[in-house]
Design a protein around this motif. Structure first.
Motif, mmCIF file in Angstrom:
data_model
loop_
_atom_site.group_PDB
_atom_site.id
_atom_site.type_symbol
_atom_site.label_atom_id
_atom_site.label_comp_id
_atom_site.label_asym_id
_atom_site.label_seq_id
_atom_site.Cartn_x
_atom_site.Cartn_y
_atom_site.Cartn_z
ATOM 1 N N ASN A 128 1.573 32.276 0.554
ATOM 2 C CA ASN A 128 1.123 33.537 1.156
ATOM 3 C C ASN A 128 -0.377 33.486 1.441
ATOM 4 O OD1 ASN A 128 1.213 36.160 2.110
ATOM 5 N ND2 ASN A 128 0.883 37.049 0.068
ATOM 6 N N TYR A 129 -0.783 32.520 2.235
ATOM 7 C CA TYR A 129 -2.183 32.322 2.608
ATOM 8 C C TYR A 129 -2.193 31.352 3.776
ATOM 9 C CZ TYR A 129 -0.726 28.934 -0.884
ATOM 10 O OH TYR A 129 0.011 28.038 -1.605
ATOM 11 N N ILE A 130 -3.321 31.254 4.430
ATOM 12 C CA ILE A 130 -3.452 30.323 5.546
ATOM 13 C C ILE A 130 -4.081 29.035 5.033
ATOM 14 C CG2 ILE A 130 -4.544 29.905 7.785
ATOM 15 C CD1 ILE A 130 -4.465 32.927 8.244
ATOM 16 N N THR A 131 -3.336 27.956 5.099
ATOM 17 C CA THR A 131 -3.849 26.676 4.604
ATOM 18 C C THR A 131 -4.754 26.027 5.650
ATOM 19 O OG1 THR A 131 -1.823 25.628 5.391
ATOM 20 C CG2 THR A 131 -1.921 26.186 3.067
ATOM 21 N N ARG A 132 -5.867 25.520 5.172
ATOM 22 C CA ARG A 132 -6.792 24.773 6.036
ATOM 23 C C ARG A 132 -6.899 23.358 5.454
ATOM 24 N NH1 ARG A 132 -12.030 27.498 7.952
ATOM 25 N NH2 ARG A 132 -12.799 26.642 5.981
ATOM 26 N N ILE A 133 -5.845 22.597 5.686
ATOM 27 C CA ILE A 133 -5.710 21.276 5.083
ATOM 28 C C ILE A 133 -5.635 20.226 6.179
ATOM 29 C CG2 ILE A 133 -4.315 19.813 3.557
ATOM 30 C CD1 ILE A 133 -3.237 22.327 2.259
ATOM 31 N N VAL A 134 -6.280 19.091 5.930
ATOM 32 C CA VAL A 134 -6.208 17.964 6.829
ATOM 33 C C VAL A 134 -5.712 16.743 6.053
ATOM 34 C CG1 VAL A 134 -8.635 17.341 6.442
ATOM 35 C CG2 VAL A 134 -7.488 16.582 8.538
ATOM 36 N N ASP A 135 -4.845 15.971 6.665
ATOM 37 C CA ASP A 135 -4.394 14.704 6.089
ATOM 38 C C ASP A 135 -5.120 13.588 6.819
ATOM 39 O OD1 ASP A 135 -3.069 12.385 5.293
ATOM 40 O OD2 ASP A 135 -1.154 13.423 5.060
ATOM 41 N N LEU A 136 -5.993 12.892 6.103
ATOM 42 C CA LEU A 136 -6.840 11.875 6.714
ATOM 43 C C LEU A 136 -6.214 10.481 6.695
ATOM 44 C CD1 LEU A 136 -10.342 12.993 5.373
ATOM 45 C CD2 LEU A 136 -9.310 13.437 7.612
ATOM 46 N N GLY A 137 -4.933 10.408 6.362
ATOM 47 C CA GLY A 137 -4.284 9.103 6.357
ATOM 48 C C GLY A 137 -4.566 8.310 5.095
ATOM 49 N N ASN A 138 -4.637 6.995 5.227
ATOM 50 C CA ASN A 138 -4.693 6.123 4.048
ATOM 51 C C ASN A 138 -5.904 5.195 4.055
ATOM 52 O OD1 ASN A 138 -2.109 7.049 3.141
ATOM 53 N ND2 ASN A 138 -1.167 5.697 4.657
ATOM 54 N N ILE A 139 -6.415 4.966 2.850
ATOM 55 C CA ILE A 139 -7.346 3.854 2.634
ATOM 56 C C ILE A 139 -6.490 2.647 2.273
ATOM 57 C CG2 ILE A 139 -9.187 2.936 1.179
ATOM 58 C CD1 ILE A 139 -10.150 5.808 0.759
ATOM 59 N N LYS A 140 -6.478 1.661 3.154
ATOM 60 C CA LYS A 140 -5.681 0.456 2.884
ATOM 61 C C LYS A 140 -6.384 -0.413 1.845
ATOM 62 C CE LYS A 140 -3.295 0.101 7.336
ATOM 63 N NZ LYS A 140 -1.930 0.128 6.807
ATOM 64 N N ALA A 141 -5.614 -1.233 1.172
ATOM 65 C CA ALA A 141 -6.200 -2.146 0.187
ATOM 66 C C ALA A 141 -7.199 -3.067 0.872
ATOM 67 C CB ALA A 141 -5.099 -2.955 -0.498
ATOM 68 N N GLY A 142 -8.401 -3.170 0.300
ATOM 69 C CA GLY A 142 -9.422 -4.035 0.856
ATOM 70 C C GLY A 142 -9.160 -5.499 0.547
ATOM 71 N N TYR A 143 -10.051 -6.360 1.043
ATOM 72 C CA TYR A 143 -9.915 -7.795 0.763
ATOM 73 C C TYR A 143 -9.944 -8.038 -0.743
ATOM 74 C CZ TYR A 143 -10.824 -12.806 0.830
ATOM 75 O OH TYR A 143 -10.745 -14.157 0.626
ATOM 76 N N THR A 144 -10.804 -7.305 -1.441
ATOM 77 C CA THR A 144 -10.810 -7.296 -2.905
ATOM 78 C C THR A 144 -10.602 -5.861 -3.376
ATOM 79 O OG1 THR A 144 -13.192 -6.892 -3.131
ATOM 80 C CG2 THR A 144 -12.478 -9.189 -2.905
ATOM 81 N N VAL A 145 -10.253 -5.702 -4.644
ATOM 82 C CA VAL A 145 -10.096 -4.357 -5.205
ATOM 83 C C VAL A 145 -11.423 -3.605 -5.137
ATOM 84 C CG1 VAL A 145 -9.471 -3.040 -7.268
ATOM 85 C CG2 VAL A 145 -8.243 -5.138 -6.715
ATOM 86 N N SER A 146 -12.520 -4.307 -5.348
ATOM 87 C CA SER A 146 -13.835 -3.674 -5.284
ATOM 88 C C SER A 146 -14.104 -3.087 -3.907
ATOM 89 C CB SER A 146 -14.935 -4.677 -5.649
ATOM 90 O OG SER A 146 -14.820 -5.079 -6.996
ATOM 91 N N ASP A 147 -13.592 -3.727 -2.854
ATOM 92 C CA ASP A 147 -13.735 -3.178 -1.504
ATOM 93 C C ASP A 147 -13.028 -1.827 -1.393
ATOM 94 O OD1 ASP A 147 -15.183 -5.392 -0.664
ATOM 95 O OD2 ASP A 147 -13.398 -6.449 0.045
#
Length: 391
Positions: free
Chosen positions: A80-99
């Motif tokens: 019972n409210y107006i949602t102001r939500i955005v889905d920005l997709g995914n951060i894919k796994a980097g070359y290393t975990v630290s990335d």
């Protein structure tokens, strides 16, 4: 730097467009091709998937969780409210975990700067470290709360790349410079925690609470949650009968409805600026029940967010009632504040002389029972532990 450099769009095949007009999938803006404009002050909450599970110990497969979560979440109805939500997709796994850690840290930092609250769907709980590091970029002291059956304090000295889901907290505690003001855990199970770890937590005056502390009422968790700037929720803290989607699931834990209530309290927390849900593994999920529970948890978080009371900071003063209590030995006068709007309580803990030029008191959420204890002349343990952290 653009956030689109770190995020991959949601594939059209992963989100079906068979939504009713009342479904969240018809209300939320999604990153499919053009990256959403985050500078137009049109969004309150951003959903981010993180497809990283290389250091999720014994639970490989959590990188797939964002898509399974979306499938369930977007078929729930808007509240019972107006949602102001955005889905920005995914951060894919980097070359290393630290990335991957660096990418998540930068994304969370930029979203908080834009006054958009990131909801992170992991991935392993080691990503909590990256979530925490975003606050270093903001040069902000952090009250971290974790919902977990373990403390995740294992030694990760032999880990070549990053940290692990069972050791990230150790890395947070040892990080320099230290931006951690307080750590809280709710739901730890004593047989999963060694006594040395308990002594460490006690010596640092942290707020740790056994699962059994909430067996009579989950409402006891509300003041603890209200004190957090960031939250990390391990799906493994929920009992396996309610959330099978975790390779490390155990028989005991929070019930599904308790997890949803915890998330609603989190959403209502005016201080909270980020939350992460970790360790959901679709490979172990029977009939999609854990995915649906996670979707409902995030739904309750959103519901709490849009029912915030805007009580941080506690202004104007006319909206609050001040109560004073003296200890039996006369050594201290304790000051409590109660909201007229929500009936919630806070306790004033004075800064030691000379440690804060701008503020005289640190406000910590508390329960009515803390006031009753002080009114009887006893010192609440919460007051003492908070004061010790201020020294």
């Amino acid at each position: 730097m653009s956030l689109s450099d770190f995020l991959s769009p949601i594939s059209s095949s992963s989100v079906q467009n068979d939504f009713y007009t009342s479904h969240l999938g018809a209300k939320i803006e999604m990153f499919h091709s053009d990256f959403p404009d985050l500078d137009a002050n049109t969004f309150d909450i951003a959903i981010i998937g993180v497809q990283e599970d290389r250091n999720s110990m014994g639970n490989s497969g959590t990188a797939l969780s964002p898509e399974y979560f979306r499938e369930k979440f977007y078929h729930l109805n808007e509240g019972n409210y107006i949602t102001r939500i955005v889905d920005l997709g995914n951060i894919k796994a980097g070359y290393t975990v630290s990335d991957t850690y660096i990418a998540l840290k930068l994304v969370v930092t930029e979203l908080i700067k834009k006054n958009i609250l990131p909801v992170i769907i992991g991935g392993g709980q080691d990503l909590t470290y990256s979530q925490f590091m975003a606050y270093e970029e903001l040069e902000q002291k952090v009250d971290l709360m974790v919902i977990d059956s373990h403390f995740d304090l294992d030694d990760d000295s032999e880990v070549v790349d990053g940290t692990t889901s069972q050791s990230y907290l150790n890395r947070i505690l040892l990080h320099e410079p230290n931006y951690l003001f307080n750590f809280s855990n709710i739901g730890y199970q004593t047989y999963f925690v060694n006594q040395e770890s308990l002594k460490v937590m006690d010596g640092l005056y942290f707020d740790i609470h056994r699962l059994g502390d909430f067996s009579n009422s989950i409402t006891l968790a509300e003041p603890i949650i209200r004190n957090a700037n960031m939250i990390s929720f391990d799906i493994g803290a929920i009992r396996s009968s309610d959330a099978r989607g975790n390779a490390n699931a155990t028989p005991n834990g929070f019930y599904g409805e308790e997890a949803c209530q915890i998330c609603r309290y989190a959403g209502m927390n005016d201080k909270l600026t980020s939350i992460g849900f970790y360790e959901f593994n679709p490979a172990y999920d029977q009939n999609g029940q854990t995915a649906l529970l996670l979707a409902q948890m995030v739904w309750y978080f959103v519901d709490g967010f849009y029912n915030r009371k805007k009580e941080h900071p506690l202004l104007p003063k006319s909206n609050y009632i001040t109560y004073r209590a003296s200890l039996k030995d006369g050594s201290h006068e304790l000051v409590f504040v109660k909201s007229k709007k929500s009936d919630r309580w806070w306790m004033q803990v004075p800064y030691p002389t000379g440690l804060s030029k701008n503020e005289r008191h640190h406000l910590v959420p508390c329960r009515y029972e803390d006031y009753q204890l002080a009114n009887s002349g006893e010192m609440p343990d919460l007051w003492w532990r908070t004061y010790q952290k201020l020294i």
